[in-house]
Design an enzyme around this catalytic site. Structure first.
Site, PDB file in Angstrom:
ATOM      1  CG  ASP A  43      -2.129   0.861   1.116  1.00  0.00           C
ATOM      2  OD1 ASP A  43      -2.242   1.619   0.144  1.00  0.00           O
ATOM      3  OD2 ASP A  43      -2.992   0.783   2.016  1.00  0.00           O
ATOM      4  CD  GLU A  47      -9.741   3.811   1.007  1.00  0.00           C
ATOM      5  OE1 GLU A  47      -9.537   2.829   1.746  1.00  0.00           O
ATOM      6  OE2 GLU A  47      -8.834   4.382   0.377  1.00  0.00           O
TER       7      GLU A  47
END
Length: 672
Positions: free
Chosen positions: A413, A468
């Site tokens: 990530d 998100e």
């Protein structure tokens, strides 16, 4: 000079026809043309003082003459009195079998190709498909080369409009909204990532790239007129860790005066123009896969698509349990038990399972070997999150540890870059993960650009403004959701992470009706969606991700068992895809087949409407059971309202489906 082509017919194999022209020919036409197999697309290549291409579609001018060039240190480029020395034409007609069936089990790969050789050692190769055009540079030079720049212009005919993912800079997660504007209004100072979608002369052209390797990613800028031009992040020279997240943020403070240093004998990335005469044709376009380098992983039997019970969106919130929920062993065993109960293949251990900055360390509350042992007993695979920077700094040890722990995949990530150095790190991760039989799901990443074909263990990636964003903004709107399939999803799978069970009508649904009323609230720890319940459920069919997240908390899913059980049975790969309805920014309705079962997913923007569900794609003479989840009669006010219908249907049936604002419907159709 006339070209003669020898054509051969073959149903499922390779079909090639070639014509070469001698470099000794006394006269050479500086204009060459290439047509798509169906002759609807024409590419014209003109070489005079510069090399330019143009594109016509169905008799309409779409791309006006646009310059392309590659500038290497110490070599002449195509604007420096080089000459054409050779040309070759080929036709290929074959069927590809994708390693991971994102859209379909087979892909018809049919194109005409023109390869032009120049006196400076360059080649330019164009391919014309029935649904697009692509070109790339090829160099055949003995030594390593330094790429100073690449010129790629996209000059559009007539007034063109664009959905542009504008960016603040090259350091970005590439999670953007698409700003609809006139191409002529895009300033030369405006920076955008790709893909971007342009409409010119009633033809849609999606600009992106594929087979990106050992090179910098392609971005776009305005030209001050009716065109766009490529730009690229230069090679990084100096970086600085950025507080407070020094384990993941490393912006570039100084860049070189070149894009890449690379091999002199190589193919460069494809510049892709996916072309559609109607919006729906974009959904089935697979050029980014077709043009990518072939699979390098010999044994792919262990690469298993599936769904994931995801912890981060719902902040590890559980209730009705007798332990304190959070990043701890008991919570993840609960996630694993939920996944096993619902037939969900994977659970992610997201941020917090290791002490940040040290992938070899252990968090006291997390007994990772015990969690993975419990998962193995339940038949659930564990995927481990990692910061890219910590992974880079501890690479060999960390990769070995993932495998030794028994993880089935990793989720690196916060990359936020696609310069040559970072692109090569993506490839390194993919290669080393494949050696250890680990799936890879890149987050904080650039868009898909072909790596998923070369390393099919790269099973999904983010690079999308997903669910998100509801945790901290109002950006993830129903309109945004109906734009994504026509732009971002054309580049490849997108890990949007759908499936919220806490649903509300956001501000878009009340715009111009009751500006003071909205049910949606930005909540980080207990997030919700700006859509109806059924809109969220339909995303699992509409949004392509062979590793598909179910983002809400297991206790919410158990509370909403009827919806969760349906979602858990939605496949993540497909034998074929049919577009039932599609209008970018308004609605999208897809029917997808997996085995003998069809699934339908439909997403709507903020305007209530009706769409027909024409079932003529089903087998004639066969009876089916259809299970439909549709917006409830009060979904416009109470977004969680839905209605379930089960009935018998045939291919002759045509149902009228009512879609609430921000709504949709989803269905499973099974043979009786």
């Amino acid at each position: 000079m006339k070209f003669m082509q020898l054509k051969k017919a073959c149903l499922h194999g390779l079909v090639i026809s070639a014509t070469a022209v001698s470099a000794l020919a006394p006269a050479w036409a500086n204009t060459l043309t290439l047509n798509s197999p169906d002759n609807k697309i024409e590419v014209k290549l003109e070489h005079a003082q510069t090399l330019k291409y143009s594109v016509n579609v169905a008799g309409k001018s779409v791309i006006l003459p646009s310059m392309i060039d590659l500038k290497l240190a110490g070599y002449k480029n195509l604007s420096e009195q080089v000459r054409i020395t050779d040309s070759q034409r080929d036709t290929v007609n074959q069927w590809l079998t994708p390693e991971v069936k994102v859209k379909s089990a087979k892909i018809h790969d049919h194109y005409n190709q023109l390869t032009v050789t120049f006196s400076n050692g360059y080649k330019v190769q164009f391919r014309a498909f029935d649904n697009g055009v692509a070109y790339r540079f090829i160099t055949d030079l003995d030594n390593k080369v330094t790429v100073l720049n690449e010129i790629a212009q996209f000059n559009f005919a007539k007034q063109a409009d664009v959905y542009l993912p504008e960016e603040e800079g090259f350091y970005s997660h590439n999670e953007r909204s698409y700003i609809y504007q006139k191409v002529a209004d895009v300033a030369a100072t405006t920076l955008a990532s790709t893909p971007a979608l342009v409409e010119s002369n009633q033809i849609k052209v999606l600009v992106t790239e594929t087979d990106l390797h050992d090179y910098a990613g392609m971005w776009l800028k305005g030209t001050g007129s009716n065109g766009l031009v490529a730009t690229f992040p230069a090679y990084p020279l100096e970086k600085q860790a950025l507080k407070p997240w020094v384990d993941r943020n490393e912006p570039i403070t100084k860049r070189a005066d070149y894009l890449a240093r690379t091999q002199g004998k190589r193919n460069y990335p494809w510049r892709v123009l996916a072309i559609a005469q109607n919006d729906g044709e974009l959904i089935t376009n697979q050029l980014t896969y077709q043009l990518a380098a072939e699979n390098k992983v010999q044994d792919i039997s262990w690469i298993k698509p599936g769904k994931v019970a995801w912890d981060w969106f719902n902040a590890n919130n559980l209730y009705g349990v007798d332990f304190k929920a959070g990043v701890n062993t008991q919570t993840y065993k609960y996630y694993i038990d939920f996944a096993a109960e619902y037939g969900i293949e994977y659970v992610i251990l997201d941020e917090g399972w290791y002490p940040l900055g040290d992938l070899m360390g252990t968090v006291p509350e997390m007994d990772v070997p015990a969690i993975i042992a419990h998962a193995n007993e339940k038949g659930v695979g564990i995927i481990l999150w990692t910061s890219w920077l910590t992974l880079r700094d501890q690479f060999d040890q960390a990769m070995d540890r993932f495998a030794e722990l028994g993880a089935v995949g990793i989720k690196p990530d916060f990359f936020q870059r696609d310069d040559q150095q970072m692109v090569n790190f993506y490839w390194k991760i993919a290669d080393e993960a494949a050696k250890r039989k680990l799936l890879v799901d890149y987050h904080g990443s650039y868009k898909p650009a072909g790596l998923r074909r070369t390393y099919p263990n790269v099973i999904s990636r983010e690079g999308v403004k997903g669910l998100e964003w509801n945790k901290w903004s109002e950006d993830s709107t129903p309109e945004h959701n109906t734009i994504l399939p026509f732009i971002r999803m054309v580049a490849g799978p997108m890990d949007y992470t759908p499936g919220a069970m806490s649903n509300a009508q956001g501000p878009a649904a009340y715009k111009g009706v009751d500006a003071d009323h909205k049910d949606f609230t930005v909540r980080f720890e207990r997030p919700m969606s700006q859509t109806t319940r059924v809109h969220q459920m339909a995303m699992l069919t509409v949004f392509e991700s062979p590793l598909q997240m179910m983002a809400d908390t297991p206790t919410n899913y158990r509370r909403e068992h009827e919806c969760a059980a349906f979602m858990a049975k939605v496949p993540t790969v497909w034998d074929q895809t049919k577009v039932l309805h599609g209008k970018i920014g308004d609605y999208i309705s897809l029917a997808r087949q997996h085995g003998d079962t069809w699934f339908v997913g439909t997403l709507n923007d903020e305007h209530a409407r009706e769409l027909a569900l024409d079932l003529s794609f089903l087998d004639k003479g066969q009876k089916y059971q259809i299970e439909i989840f549709q917006d409830g009669i009060n979904a416009a006010r109470w977004a969680e309202d839905y209605k379930k219908i089960v009935k018998t249907v045939t291919a002759n049936d045509k149902l009228v489906m009512k879609l609430a604002p921000s709504g949709g419907y989803t269905a499973r159709i099974s043979k009786l």
